[in-house]
Design a protein around this motif. Structure first.
Motif, PDB file in Angstrom:
ATOM      1  N   ALA A 197       2.982   5.256  67.896  1.00  0.00           N
ATOM      2  CA  ALA A 197       3.072   6.355  66.928  1.00  0.00           C
ATOM      3  C   ALA A 197       4.331   6.686  66.879  1.00  0.00           C
ATOM      4  CB  ALA A 197       2.140   7.323  67.518  1.00  0.00           C
ATOM      5  N   ILE A 198       5.126   6.307  65.491  1.00  0.00           N
ATOM      6  CA  ILE A 198       6.271   6.867  65.504  1.00  0.00           C
ATOM      7  C   ILE A 198       6.383   8.190  64.491  1.00  0.00           C
ATOM      8  CG2 ILE A 198       8.483   6.159  64.084  1.00  0.00           C
ATOM      9  CD1 ILE A 198       7.218   3.185  64.284  1.00  0.00           C
ATOM     10  N   ALA A 199       7.095   9.204  65.189  1.00  0.00           N
ATOM     11  CA  ALA A 199       7.053  10.481  64.443  1.00  0.00           C
ATOM     12  C   ALA A 199       5.496  10.975  64.517  1.00  0.00           C
ATOM     13  CB  ALA A 199       7.803  10.498  63.390  1.00  0.00           C
ATOM     14  N   PRO A 200       5.073  11.374  65.677  1.00  0.00           N
ATOM     15  CA  PRO A 200       3.800  11.591  65.574  1.00  0.00           C
ATOM     16  C   PRO A 200       3.435  12.970  65.521  1.00  0.00           C
ATOM     17  CG  PRO A 200       4.304  11.218  67.808  1.00  0.00           C
ATOM     18  CD  PRO A 200       5.454  11.066  67.144  1.00  0.00           C
ATOM     19  N   THR A 201       2.137  13.237  65.342  1.00  0.00           N
ATOM     20  CA  THR A 201       1.516  14.603  65.302  1.00  0.00           C
ATOM     21  C   THR A 201       0.380  14.826  66.652  1.00  0.00           C
ATOM     22  OG1 THR A 201       0.331  16.540  64.419  1.00  0.00           O
ATOM     23  CG2 THR A 201      -0.121  14.317  63.600  1.00  0.00           C
ATOM     24  N   ASP A 202       0.282  15.875  67.107  1.00  0.00           N
ATOM     25  CA  ASP A 202      -0.940  15.766  68.212  1.00  0.00           C
ATOM     26  C   ASP A 202      -1.869  16.787  67.506  1.00  0.00           C
ATOM     27  OD1 ASP A 202       0.513  18.318  68.087  1.00  0.00           O
ATOM     28  OD2 ASP A 202      -0.406  19.153  69.919  1.00  0.00           O
ATOM     29  N   VAL A 203      -1.935  16.919  66.322  1.00  0.00           N
ATOM     30  CA  VAL A 203      -3.167  17.572  65.498  1.00  0.00           C
ATOM     31  C   VAL A 203      -3.386  16.975  64.194  1.00  0.00           C
ATOM     32  CG1 VAL A 203      -3.005  19.799  66.687  1.00  0.00           C
ATOM     33  CG2 VAL A 203      -1.963  19.363  64.513  1.00  0.00           C
ATOM     34  N   ALA A 204      -4.576  17.056  63.738  1.00  0.00           N
ATOM     35  CA  ALA A 204      -4.868  16.756  62.336  1.00  0.00           C
ATOM     36  C   ALA A 204      -4.494  17.697  61.453  1.00  0.00           C
ATOM     37  CB  ALA A 204      -6.243  16.150  62.166  1.00  0.00           C
ATOM     38  N   TRP A 205      -3.825  17.465  60.463  1.00  0.00           N
ATOM     39  CA  TRP A 205      -3.463  18.425  59.405  1.00  0.00           C
ATOM     40  C   TRP A 205      -4.169  18.317  58.109  1.00  0.00           C
ATOM     41  CZ3 TRP A 205      -0.013  22.001  60.728  1.00  0.00           C
ATOM     42  CH2 TRP A 205       0.830  22.091  61.782  1.00  0.00           C
ATOM     43  N   GLU A 206      -4.090  19.538  57.552  1.00  0.00           N
ATOM     44  CA  GLU A 206      -4.627  19.651  56.083  1.00  0.00           C
ATOM     45  C   GLU A 206      -4.393  18.246  55.177  1.00  0.00           C
ATOM     46  OE1 GLU A 206      -4.292  22.786  52.212  1.00  0.00           O
ATOM     47  OE2 GLU A 206      -3.718  23.413  54.334  1.00  0.00           O
ATOM     48  N   GLY A 207      -4.975  18.009  54.234  1.00  0.00           N
ATOM     49  CA  GLY A 207      -4.982  17.134  53.319  1.00  0.00           C
ATOM     50  C   GLY A 207      -4.065  17.757  51.987  1.00  0.00           C
ATOM     51  N   HIS A 208      -4.041  16.620  51.144  1.00  0.00           N
ATOM     52  CA  HIS A 208      -3.263  17.233  49.990  1.00  0.00           C
ATOM     53  C   HIS A 208      -3.952  18.009  49.207  1.00  0.00           C
ATOM     54  CE1 HIS A 208      -0.335  16.440  46.382  1.00  0.00           C
ATOM     55  NE2 HIS A 208      -1.387  16.317  45.821  1.00  0.00           N
ATOM     56  N   VAL A 209      -3.441  18.948  48.554  1.00  0.00           N
ATOM     57  CA  VAL A 209      -4.118  19.554  47.296  1.00  0.00           C
ATOM     58  C   VAL A 209      -3.299  19.594  46.090  1.00  0.00           C
ATOM     59  CG1 VAL A 209      -5.174  21.571  48.973  1.00  0.00           C
ATOM     60  CG2 VAL A 209      -2.789  21.702  47.808  1.00  0.00           C
ATOM     61  N   ASP A 210      -4.382  19.512  45.025  1.00  0.00           N
ATOM     62  CA  ASP A 210      -3.732  19.273  43.637  1.00  0.00           C
ATOM     63  C   ASP A 210      -3.082  20.520  42.967  1.00  0.00           C
ATOM     64  OD1 ASP A 210      -4.571  16.606  43.478  1.00  0.00           O
ATOM     65  OD2 ASP A 210      -6.783  17.378  43.123  1.00  0.00           O
ATOM     66  N   ARG A 211      -3.611  21.897  43.608  1.00  0.00           N
ATOM     67  CA  ARG A 211      -3.300  22.967  43.001  1.00  0.00           C
ATOM     68  C   ARG A 211      -3.049  24.139  44.268  1.00  0.00           C
ATOM     69  NH1 ARG A 211      -7.587  24.352  38.582  1.00  0.00           N
ATOM     70  NH2 ARG A 211      -8.762  23.787  40.641  1.00  0.00           N
ATOM     71  N   GLU A 212      -2.246  24.815  44.187  1.00  0.00           N
ATOM     72  CA  GLU A 212      -1.881  25.828  45.464  1.00  0.00           C
ATOM     73  C   GLU A 212      -3.193  26.586  45.588  1.00  0.00           C
ATOM     74  OE1 GLU A 212       0.616  26.667  47.697  1.00  0.00           O
ATOM     75  OE2 GLU A 212       1.226  24.773  46.966  1.00  0.00           O
ATOM     76  N   GLU A 213      -4.069  26.722  44.490  1.00  0.00           N
ATOM     77  CA  GLU A 213      -5.264  27.898  44.701  1.00  0.00           C
ATOM     78  C   GLU A 213      -6.556  27.129  45.090  1.00  0.00           C
ATOM     79  OE1 GLU A 213      -4.895  26.861  40.019  1.00  0.00           O
ATOM     80  OE2 GLU A 213      -3.657  27.305  41.981  1.00  0.00           O
ATOM     81  N   ASP A 214      -6.085  25.605  45.299  1.00  0.00           N
ATOM     82  CA  ASP A 214      -7.457  24.711  45.739  1.00  0.00           C
ATOM     83  C   ASP A 214      -7.651  25.172  47.176  1.00  0.00           C
ATOM     84  OD1 ASP A 214      -7.631  23.550  43.221  1.00  0.00           O
ATOM     85  OD2 ASP A 214      -6.497  21.651  44.068  1.00  0.00           O
ATOM     86  N   PRO A 215      -9.143  25.114  47.446  1.00  0.00           N
ATOM     87  CA  PRO A 215      -9.429  25.353  49.007  1.00  0.00           C
ATOM     88  C   PRO A 215      -8.670  24.172  49.871  1.00  0.00           C
ATOM     89  CG  PRO A 215     -11.279  24.519  47.836  1.00  0.00           C
ATOM     90  CD  PRO A 215     -10.385  24.824  46.775  1.00  0.00           C
ATOM     91  N   ALA A 216      -8.443  24.400  51.016  1.00  0.00           N
ATOM     92  CA  ALA A 216      -7.771  23.585  52.079  1.00  0.00           C
ATOM     93  C   ALA A 216      -8.964  22.501  52.244  1.00  0.00           C
ATOM     94  CB  ALA A 216      -7.390  24.252  53.356  1.00  0.00           C
ATOM     95  N   ARG A 217      -8.470  21.252  52.560  1.00  0.00           N
ATOM     96  CA  ARG A 217      -9.535  20.249  52.934  1.00  0.00           C
ATOM     97  C   ARG A 217      -8.802  19.078  53.865  1.00  0.00           C
ATOM     98  NH1 ARG A 217     -11.414  17.955  46.931  1.00  0.00           N
ATOM     99  NH2 ARG A 217     -12.466  16.466  48.312  1.00  0.00           N
ATOM    100  N   SER A 218      -9.591  18.535  54.476  1.00  0.00           N
ATOM    101  CA  SER A 218      -9.059  17.692  55.664  1.00  0.00           C
ATOM    102  C   SER A 218      -8.364  16.507  55.069  1.00  0.00           C
ATOM    103  CB  SER A 218     -10.159  17.355  56.804  1.00  0.00           C
ATOM    104  OG  SER A 218      -9.483  16.420  57.679  1.00  0.00           O
TER     105      SER A 218
END
Length: 287
Positions: free
Chosen positions: A122-143
């Motif tokens: 794992a190169i430049a890793p994270t220890d948690v799963a993060w929110e996925g991409h959103v198309d618009r700032e007002e869109d609900p957060a999705r995995s």
């Protein structure tokens, strides 16, 4: 080296999302490498070809943005990576996942939740799963990910964060988002790396300006130590987010955001990490 003529078994994907790199003579003891790039959405053909040149059968996977795939890193099925590892397993005795950034996130989640691999880099890793991409700032957060058809718990990004003028450094956004997460949210989003019983190599730069990969690596090491598992951690205080392994071409340093690292840092950290990577790939020390 090049594309394998056989059709893949990856369900919604096809060979347009796969790049096979095969060695002329196999030096690794039956180890295959699944190569995962980060947020670029590309197939890391250069890394796959470099590994094949050293005797490793490598498969570079495009995991979003290609035909039949999610078009952005959002709700990407972890089974995609497991199935790609399965393709490698048809020809190799053991599988190593090699992922960078978002690809490291995918690799750690796959190793921990899907299985079927013996080693992970794992190169430049994270220890948690993060929110996925959103198309618009007002869109609900999705995995960013799903597992068995269900969204993987994630840490949402702090949308109130605004970068300073000039080239942004996103590291503070990730730090703030982690601090704002509810304890239970953070617990559920933490990647259960203790479930992965294989070899794990973490590579991180202390000047990473994308996200705090050294801090994340320390938490991964501690979590595995508490489960009696060892982890190899390779760091360089002056390195940033990119890592260039021996024999690879350095990426274009001109980006619209900061990645960190001094001159030559990416190559320096890559050279420092190569012995550990070679070992998990079953390569001789001088390969």
């Amino acid at each position: 080296m090049g594309r394998h003529p056989r059709r893949s078994m990856l369900g919604p994907t096809d060979d347009a999302n796969l790049y096979w790199a095969r060695p002329t003579s196999r030096l690794a003891a039956g180890v295959g490498a699944l190569v995962l790039a980060g947020s670029s959405g590309r197939m890391d053909t250069g890394r796959a070809d470099m590994l094949a040149g050293r005797g490793v059968t490598a498969l570079a996977l495009r995991w979003f943005g290609g035909p039949g795939l999610p078009q952005v890193p959002r709700e990407v099925p972890l089974e995609l990576f497991g199935q790609a590892a399965g393709l490698l397993a048809e020809d190799c005795d053991a599988i190593c996942l090699i992922g960078l950034s978002y690809g490291a996130e995918a690799a750690l989640l796959t190793a921990s939740l899907v299985g079927g691999v013996s080693a992970t880099v794992a190169i430049a890793p994270t220890d948690v799963a993060w929110e996925g991409h959103v198309d618009r700032e007002e869109d609900p957060a999705r995995s960013k990910w799903t597992s068995d058809g269900r969204p993987v718990p994630f840490v949402p990004l702090d949308r109130s964060w605004q970068p300073p003028a000039g080239k942004p450094a996103f590291i503070e956004s990730y730090r703030r988002s982690r601090l704002r997460a509810a304890p239970e949210q953070l617990r559920l989003a933490t990647i259960p790396v203790e479930r992965f019983r294989g070899e794990l190599v973490l590579i991180a730069g202390g000047d990473d300006q994308i996200w705090p990969s050294v801090e994340a690596s320390a938490r991964i090491v501690a979590r595995r130590e508490s489960a009696g598992l060892g982890t190899v951690l390779v760091t360089d205080d002056r390195a940033g987010h990119p890592v260039v392994l021996p024999g690879e071409v350095a990426p274009n340093p001109n980006r619209p955001y900061l990645v960190g690292g001094d001159a030559g840092a990416a190559e320096r950290l890559g050279a420092k990490a190569w012995p550990a990577i070679s070992k998990v790939l079953g390569l001789p020390a001088d390969a």
